[in-house]
Design a protein around this motif. Structure first.
Motif, PDB file in Angstrom:
ATOM      1  N   PHE A  91       0.850  -1.197   0.000  1.00 56.22           N
ATOM      2  CA  PHE A  91       0.000   0.000   0.000  1.00 56.22           C
ATOM      3  C   PHE A  91       0.888   1.251   0.000  1.00 56.22           C
ATOM      4  O   PHE A  91       1.842   1.334   0.778  1.00 56.22           O
ATOM      5  N   PRO A  93       1.681   4.784   1.172  1.00 53.83           N
ATOM      6  CA  PRO A  93       1.201   5.623   2.289  1.00 53.83           C
ATOM      7  C   PRO A  93       0.638   6.946   1.794  1.00 53.83           C
ATOM      8  O   PRO A  93       1.148   7.530   0.837  1.00 53.83           O
ATOM      9  N   THR A  97      -2.641   9.950   6.449  1.00 53.13           N
ATOM     10  CA  THR A  97      -2.221   9.022   7.506  1.00 53.13           C
ATOM     11  C   THR A  97      -1.145   9.655   8.408  1.00 53.13           C
ATOM     12  O   THR A  97      -0.894   9.192   9.520  1.00 53.13           O
ATOM     13  N   ASP A 123       1.964  -0.730  15.715  1.00 55.47           N
ATOM     14  CA  ASP A 123       1.262  -0.340  14.484  1.00 55.47           C
ATOM     15  C   ASP A 123       0.700  -1.612  13.845  1.00 55.47           C
ATOM     16  O   ASP A 123       1.465  -2.463  13.376  1.00 55.47           O
ATOM     17  N   GLY A 125      -0.967  -3.717  10.983  1.00 50.99           N
ATOM     18  CA  GLY A 125      -1.090  -3.619   9.524  1.00 50.99           C
ATOM     19  C   GLY A 125      -0.167  -2.537   9.005  1.00 50.99           C
ATOM     20  O   GLY A 125      -0.588  -1.554   8.413  1.00 50.99           O
ATOM     21  N   THR A 126       1.113  -2.739   9.208  1.00 51.64           N
ATOM     22  CA  THR A 126       2.085  -1.643   8.980  1.00 51.64           C
ATOM     23  C   THR A 126       2.412  -1.418   7.502  1.00 51.64           C
ATOM     24  O   THR A 126       2.940  -0.372   7.138  1.00 51.64           O
ATOM     25  N   GLY A 127       2.098  -2.384   6.628  1.00 51.30           N
ATOM     26  CA  GLY A 127       2.411  -2.205   5.205  1.00 51.30           C
ATOM     27  C   GLY A 127       3.892  -1.955   5.021  1.00 51.30           C
ATOM     28  O   GLY A 127       4.736  -2.723   5.489  1.00 51.30           O
ATOM     29  N   ALA A 130       5.265   2.683   7.317  1.00 52.51           N
ATOM     30  CA  ALA A 130       5.251   4.146   7.383  1.00 52.51           C
ATOM     31  C   ALA A 130       5.031   4.681   8.809  1.00 52.51           C
ATOM     32  O   ALA A 130       5.850   5.467   9.313  1.00 52.51           O
ATOM     33  N   ILE A 131       3.921   4.263   9.452  1.00 53.27           N
ATOM     34  CA  ILE A 131       3.587   4.845  10.761  1.00 53.27           C
ATOM     35  C   ILE A 131       4.651   4.451  11.790  1.00 53.27           C
ATOM     36  O   ILE A 131       5.172   5.294  12.532  1.00 53.27           O
ATOM     37  N   VAL A 147       3.190  -4.744  12.908  1.00 49.36           N
ATOM     38  CA  VAL A 147       2.620  -6.055  12.569  1.00 49.36           C
ATOM     39  C   VAL A 147       2.179  -6.059  11.111  1.00 49.36           C
ATOM     40  O   VAL A 147       1.480  -5.131  10.675  1.00 49.36           O
ATOM     41  N   ARG A 149       0.980  -9.049   7.856  1.00 48.17           N
ATOM     42  CA  ARG A 149       0.674 -10.440   7.576  1.00 48.17           C
ATOM     43  C   ARG A 149       0.979 -10.844   6.140  1.00 48.17           C
ATOM     44  O   ARG A 149       1.310 -11.983   5.858  1.00 48.17           O
ATOM     45  N   GLU A 150       0.857  -9.893   5.183  1.00 50.17           N
ATOM     46  CA  GLU A 150       0.889 -10.264   3.768  1.00 50.17           C
ATOM     47  C   GLU A 150       2.322 -10.438   3.258  1.00 50.17           C
ATOM     48  O   GLU A 150       3.131  -9.497   3.330  1.00 50.17           O
ATOM     49  N   PRO A 191      -6.211   0.355   9.220  1.00 52.07           N
ATOM     50  CA  PRO A 191      -6.546  -0.982   8.721  1.00 52.07           C
ATOM     51  C   PRO A 191      -7.232  -0.904   7.354  1.00 52.07           C
ATOM     52  O   PRO A 191      -7.614   0.183   6.921  1.00 52.07           O
ATOM     53  N   PRO A 192      -7.413  -2.035   6.672  1.00 52.41           N
ATOM     54  CA  PRO A 192      -8.255  -2.019   5.468  1.00 52.41           C
ATOM     55  C   PRO A 192      -9.673  -1.684   5.907  1.00 52.41           C
ATOM     56  O   PRO A 192     -10.179  -2.304   6.841  1.00 52.41           O
ATOM     57  N   ALA A 213      -5.034  -4.770   1.359  1.00 50.04           N
ATOM     58  CA  ALA A 213      -4.789  -3.531   2.106  1.00 50.04           C
ATOM     59  C   ALA A 213      -6.005  -2.622   2.078  1.00 50.04           C
ATOM     60  O   ALA A 213      -6.096  -1.691   2.878  1.00 50.04           O
TER      61      ALA A 213
HETATM   62  C1  LIG Z   1      -4.445   0.347   4.515  1.00 45.51           C
HETATM   63  S1  LIG Z   1      -2.971  -0.586   4.584  1.00 45.51           S
HETATM   64  C2  LIG Z   1      -2.021   0.469   5.673  1.00 45.51           C
HETATM   65  C3  LIG Z   1      -0.523   0.342   5.510  1.00 45.51           C
HETATM   66  C4  LIG Z   1       0.272   1.359   6.343  1.00 45.51           C
HETATM   67  N1  LIG Z   1       0.015   1.195   7.762  1.00 45.51           N
HETATM   68  C5  LIG Z   1      -0.074   2.776   5.943  1.00 45.51           C
HETATM   69  O1  LIG Z   1      -0.808   3.442   6.663  1.00 45.51           O
HETATM   70  O2  LIG Z   1       0.397   3.217   4.893  1.00 45.51           O
HETATM   71  C6  LIG Z   1      -3.428  -1.956   5.644  1.00 45.51           C
HETATM   72  C7  LIG Z   1      -2.324  -2.964   5.881  1.00 45.51           C
HETATM   73  O3  LIG Z   1      -2.807  -3.951   6.804  1.00 45.51           O
HETATM   74  C8  LIG Z   1      -2.343  -5.236   6.393  1.00 45.51           C
HETATM   75  N2  LIG Z   1      -3.281  -6.220   6.953  1.00 45.51           N
HETATM   76  C9  LIG Z   1      -4.566  -6.444   6.588  1.00 45.51           C
HETATM   77  N3  LIG Z   1      -5.123  -7.367   7.385  1.00 45.51           N
HETATM   78  C10 LIG Z   1      -4.175  -7.728   8.277  1.00 45.51           C
HETATM   79  C11 LIG Z   1      -4.162  -8.651   9.370  1.00 45.51           C
HETATM   80  N4  LIG Z   1      -5.257  -9.353   9.694  1.00 45.51           N
HETATM   81  N5  LIG Z   1      -3.019  -8.786  10.083  1.00 45.51           N
HETATM   82  C12 LIG Z   1      -1.903  -8.068   9.767  1.00 45.51           C
HETATM   83  N6  LIG Z   1      -1.867  -7.166   8.733  1.00 45.51           N
HETATM   84  C13 LIG Z   1      -2.989  -7.010   8.007  1.00 45.51           C
HETATM   85  C14 LIG Z   1      -2.375  -5.150   4.872  1.00 45.51           C
HETATM   86  O4  LIG Z   1      -1.567  -6.144   4.282  1.00 45.51           O
HETATM   87  C15 LIG Z   1      -1.862  -3.727   4.650  1.00 45.51           C
HETATM   88  O5  LIG Z   1      -0.470  -3.689   4.569  1.00 45.51           O
END
Ligand SMILES: C[S@@+](CC[C@H](N)C(=O)[O-])C[C@H]1O[C@@H](n2cnc3c(N)ncnc32)[C@H](O)[C@@H]1O
Length: 288
Positions: A91, A93, A97, A123, A125-127, A130-131, A147, A149-150, A191-192, A213
């Motif tokens: 994703f 950033p 955010t 943080d 779902g850190t992607g 960034a945060i 944290v 997962r993908e 989060p998504p 994401a």
């Molecule tokens: C909207 S993106 C945000 C990425 C980053 N934090 C940012 O703000 O730019 C959401 C992130 O959450 C991760 N994600 C979604 N479901 C997850 C889960 N159940 N556990 C861990 N990560 C997860 C996705 O892979 C994605 O990287």
């Protein structure tokens, strides 16, 4: 006759505008900066001084005109004081955010005022990190975990967080427990949250941001945001703060979901464009 840099940028601007790119002026210059390996100001100065068109510029403009994100073409995304590596699978950033980082830094300062010298922050779902990386960079006293997962995203997370003090947890954020990761003063998350049926109109988002994401897991987009709240309930310290980004349309649903879980001090926050895009809430109890 050879084309000058200024003529090439003017051409690029027209091509990008015709393709519906939302910011053709800035993108035409930034692609030239990328081709030259220079900053934006230096590029604009060279254009004024009559420098020639850099090689490869037209290919870069053609990619952007096909609506490939600018950040995928340059491989970099600015965020707070950082430049993160980004590309397919992660994703990109967003400027809004950055608000979550400020809210986290403010909360960490409050913990320090209460005697916690090294506030623990996570943080979810850190992607690309960034945060987490922005917090660790701007407040090095924080102990920051991230944290993700993908597997496709994790390639970029590892690259950006490598060499930083951020602890990377490669797992599903729904599985975190105090026994495995400890407890935190702040849980922050973007989060998504896009409702499953709402396909984004912008090709840059729809075709390049990973679906994992974007989509929140049901027709309201609230399944994964609520799962983040449930995780925060388990891993926050008493008096700890939950900070989450959401869509403008989710303001009431987020406040209601936090209330129902027993969070207090539920507050809405506005981004630089004055849109209500983040909510904070506190887990009841004395900070200790
Ligand atoms: C909207 S993106 C945000 C990425 C980053 N934090 C940012 O703000 O730019 C959401 C992130 O959450 C991760 N994600 C979604 N479901 C997850 C889960 N159940 N556990 C861990 N990560 C997860 C996705 O892979 C994605 O990287």
């Amino acid at each position: 006759m050879a084309t000058t840099l200024a003529q090439a940028i003017a051409w690029g601007r027209r091509e990008l505008a015709a393709a519906g790119v939302p910011s053709p002026d800035a993108d035409a210059v930034l692609l030239a900066s990328h081709a030259l390996g220079l900053g934006r100001g230096e590029t604009e100065a060279k254009a004024i001084l009559g420098a020639p068109e850099p090689s490869g510029y037209r290919d870069l403009v053609a990619r952007r005109a096909r609506r490939e994100p600018l950040q995928h073409i340059t491989g970099r995304a600015p965020f707070r004081q950082l430049e993160l590596a980004v590309g397919p699978g992660v994703f990109v950033p967003r400027p809004e955010t950055e608000l979550l980082v400020q809210l986290t830094l403010d909360e960490a300062r409050r913990w320090r005022e209460h005697g916690e010298l090294h506030p623990a922050v996570v943080d979810l779902g850190t992607g690309g990190g960034a945060i987490a990386l922005a917090v660790a960079t701007e407040d090095p006293a924080c102990r920051v975990s991230a944290v993700e997962r993908e597997p496709e995203a994790l390639r970029w997370t590892r690259q950006n967080l490598g060499g930083s003090p951020v602890r990377l947890l490669e797992c599903d954020y729904r599985d975190l427990t105090p026994q495995t990761v400890g407890r935190f003063c702040v849980v922050v998350t973007n989060p998504p949250y896009v409702p499953d049926g709402e396909i984004p109109g912008d090709p840059e988002v729809r075709d390049y941001d990973p679906p994992t994401a974007l989509y929140g897991g049901d027709e309201t987009g609230m399944l994964l945001p609520c799962a983040a709240m449930d995780t925060a309930l388990r891993i926050l310290r008493p008096g700890g703060c939950f900070i989450m980004e959401h869509a403008e349309s989710q303001v009431a649903a987020v406040a209601d979901a936090l209330d129902r879980r027993g969070f207090t001090e539920v507050r809405l926050h506005h981004d630089l464009a004055d849109r209500p895009r983040a909510t904070t809430a506190v887990l009841p109890g004395e900070r200790s």
